[in-house]
Design a protein around this motif. Structure first.
Motif, short mmCIF file in Angstrom:
data_model
loop_
_atom_site.label_atom_id
_atom_site.label_comp_id
_atom_site.label_asym_id
_atom_site.label_seq_id
_atom_site.Cartn_x
_atom_site.Cartn_y
_atom_site.Cartn_z
N ILE A 95 0.84 -1.20 0.00
CA ILE A 95 0.00 0.00 0.00
C ILE A 95 0.88 1.25 0.00
O ILE A 95 0.67 2.18 -0.79
CB ILE A 95 -0.94 0.00 1.23
CG1 ILE A 95 -1.72 -1.32 1.33
CG2 ILE A 95 -1.87 1.20 1.17
CD1 ILE A 95 -2.63 -1.61 0.19
N LEU A 96 1.87 1.26 0.89
CA LEU A 96 2.73 2.44 1.02
C LEU A 96 3.56 2.67 -0.23
O LEU A 96 3.88 3.81 -0.57
CB LEU A 96 3.65 2.28 2.23
CG LEU A 96 2.96 2.13 3.60
CD1 LEU A 96 3.99 1.96 4.69
CD2 LEU A 96 2.06 3.33 3.89
N ASN A 97 3.92 1.58 -0.92
CA ASN A 97 4.77 1.70 -2.11
C ASN A 97 4.00 1.63 -3.41
O ASN A 97 4.61 1.59 -4.49
CB ASN A 97 5.84 0.60 -2.08
CG ASN A 97 6.80 0.77 -0.92
OD1 ASN A 97 7.49 1.77 -0.81
ND2 ASN A 97 6.85 -0.23 -0.03
N ASN A 98 2.66 1.61 -3.31
CA ASN A 98 1.79 1.59 -4.50
C ASN A 98 2.17 0.44 -5.44
O ASN A 98 2.37 0.62 -6.63
CB ASN A 98 1.85 2.92 -5.24
CG ASN A 98 0.72 3.05 -6.25
OD1 ASN A 98 -0.36 2.49 -6.08
ND2 ASN A 98 0.99 3.79 -7.32
N ARG A 99 2.26 -0.75 -4.87
CA ARG A 99 2.58 -1.94 -5.65
C ARG A 99 1.44 -2.93 -5.53
O ARG A 99 1.41 -3.77 -4.63
CB ARG A 99 3.88 -2.57 -5.14
CG ARG A 99 5.11 -1.69 -5.36
CD ARG A 99 6.35 -2.33 -4.78
NE ARG A 99 7.52 -1.50 -4.99
CZ ARG A 99 8.71 -1.73 -4.44
NH1 ARG A 99 8.88 -2.79 -3.66
NH2 ARG A 99 9.73 -0.93 -4.68
N PRO A 100 0.46 -2.85 -6.41
CA PRO A 100 -0.73 -3.70 -6.31
C PRO A 100 -0.37 -5.18 -6.40
O PRO A 100 0.55 -5.58 -7.12
CB PRO A 100 -1.59 -3.27 -7.51
CG PRO A 100 -1.07 -1.92 -7.90
CD PRO A 100 0.39 -1.91 -7.55
N LEU A 101 -1.10 -5.98 -5.67
CA LEU A 101 -0.99 -7.44 -5.72
C LEU A 101 -2.33 -7.95 -6.22
O LEU A 101 -3.22 -8.28 -5.44
CB LEU A 101 -0.66 -8.00 -4.34
CG LEU A 101 -0.45 -9.51 -4.22
CD1 LEU A 101 0.75 -9.96 -5.04
CD2 LEU A 101 -0.31 -9.92 -2.76
#
Length: 445
Positions: free
Chosen positions: A433-439
């Motif tokens: 969430i903090l690094n804007n890396r969707p899973l």
């Protein structure tokens, strides 16, 4: 001494110079000695109740667990307004394993939720399978997902168009390239009955459920991280008070953004794009008088995303669909049902896929909210990145009911043992969430 025993002893010794008060389901907040708890759970739906149950099942009797729930009748809860589906057909290993855990839990529910050797309520678990359909553009992703699901032990089978026609002759297979069918551990159950049984067992084990709204938190610094010391609540009679806690767990679903604001996320210097929001979904109950009751109908998931499952052998079905685009997303200021949505986006698909559905009659309908994670539609599970004593289990985007028992067990492990043990859910933590890396799921819908 085991890690679990060490962690439990740490809880028991946190409050120096005082004795931990044993919390019971009948304690009242008017007694000042009961305004403290070891673990406060915010939200008493299936996620919160499940966490409470598993913690109290494993922890010492004098480890206090309090669940704060604003709506004890669950009139607007995502849990009770869901359709109760459970499937293994995901692309992420974590989601596959979570649903498989819950399937085993439901099959052995008497072992878990019986009280004094009395069986829990029948949760009406129908293992009729999910049937996921794919056209020629979707089939390759469906096949890749199928391989992952088999790798993790899912009971599923691959069906070609011809095999699909033979197995489910009532379905019009035009435009369908392939399908996957769950042969075990998939189907549906009654969400309300499961919640009642889970909550009842948690209370029996000593969990205290409090009817109140959360209206604020109090913070303090704890080294490099902040710490929430107590929560302010408002009871139905308007009485406001505070409960001190050592660990807090946020399970407030679609209201999680408000809880984050209360905790203090608006004051954190690093800007947080909090991703969880309510999304409104319609569920329609229809009568199909032309349906042959001899057919064993699965939980059908069409290539368009339209779903349908049987509610009774008398031709009653539950169906619905997520809006095809953001333009069709309904307003969230009420739970009214727009029946034109069924006429435009659901019925035409069902009538094409199942000819006997052409003469459907709507019997009733309802609307509910998803706790929708707009980043990747997967949950946030784990420790808070800024507060040393806060944990999260929210943002399930419609899958909370089928993952509830598994999440309860996973959070018990994390809180009591300091790590996930049965299913590793670290990828569902706050880092993405903090690094804007969707899973993201690689489902075809």
């Amino acid at each position: 001494m085991s890690i679990q025993a060490t962690r439990i002893l740490r809880f028991r010794s946190i409050r120096l110079n005082r004795t931990i008060t044993t919390t019971t389901a009948t304690a009242t907040l008017n007694d000042k000695s009961n305004n403290r708890t070891d673990i406060a759970i915010f939200g008493g739906g299936i996620i919160g109740s499940s966490i409470a149950y598993f913690i109290k099942d494993k922890a010492p009797i004098n480890l206090g667990v309090t669940v704060i729930e604003r709506d004890p009748y669950y009139t607007r809860a995502s849990t009770t307004l869901s359709v109760g589906g459970i499937r293994q057909q995901f692309s992420l290993p974590e989601n596959i394993q979570l649903s498989m855990f819950t399937a085993r839990f439901l099959q052995n529910i008497r072992q878990y939720l019986s009280i004094l050797d009395q069986p829990p309520s029948d949760v009406a678990y129908h293992q009729m399978g999910y049937l996921t359909l794919a056209d020629n553009h979707q089939a390759s992703i469906l096949w890749e997902n199928f391989q992952i699901q088999k790798q993790y032990g899912a009971s599923i089978e691959w069906l070609t168009n011809e095999q699909l026609s033979k197995k489910f002759p009532m379905i019009n297979t035009n435009g369908i390239e392939a399908a996957v069918f769950g042969t075990a551990n998939e189907g549906w159950f009654d969400p309300y009955r499961l919640l009642v049984a889970m909550k009842s067992k948690a209370k029996f084990l000593g969990t205290k459920f409090v009817h109140a709204n959360v209206i604020g938190f109090h913070h303090d610094n704890d080294g490099s991280k902040k710490k929430c010391q107590k929560v302010s609540i408002r009871q139905p009679d308007g009485n406001e008070m505070e409960i001190m806690f050592d660990i807090g767990v946020v399970c407030t679903g679609y209201d999680s953004k408000q809880i984050a604001k209360y905790i203090g996320y608006d004051d954190i210097q690093r800007r947080i794009n909090f991703p969880i929001e309510p999304r409104k979904r319609y569920v329609f109950v229809v009568d199909c008088r032309n349906y042959d009751p001899d057919y064993k109908f699965p939980f059908l998931l069409d290539k368009t995303g339209v779903y349908c499952r049987q509610e009774s052998q008398k031709g009653i079905f539950i169906c619905g669909r997520s809006p095809p685009t953001l333009v069709e997303e309904p307003e969230i200021d009420n739970l009214d049902v727009d029946y034109s949505f069924f006429d435009e986006y659901v019925h035409p698909i069902l009538a094409e896929r199942m000819p006997c559905f052409e003469a459907l009659k709507i019997k009733s309908a309802w609307a509910g909210f998803y706790d929708y994670n707009h980043l990747d539609q997967n949950p946030i599970v784990g420790m808070d990145p800024f507060y040393s004593n806060i944990y999260w289990a929210t943002g399930f985007s419609g899958h909370g009911i089928q993952m509830g028992p598994a999440i309860g067990h996973a959070m018990m492990e994390l809180i009591l043992n300091g790590r996930f043990e049965t299913i590793n859910l670290e990828r569902f933590g706050w880092d993405r969430i903090l690094n804007n890396r969707p899973l993201k799921e690689r489902n075809i819908y």
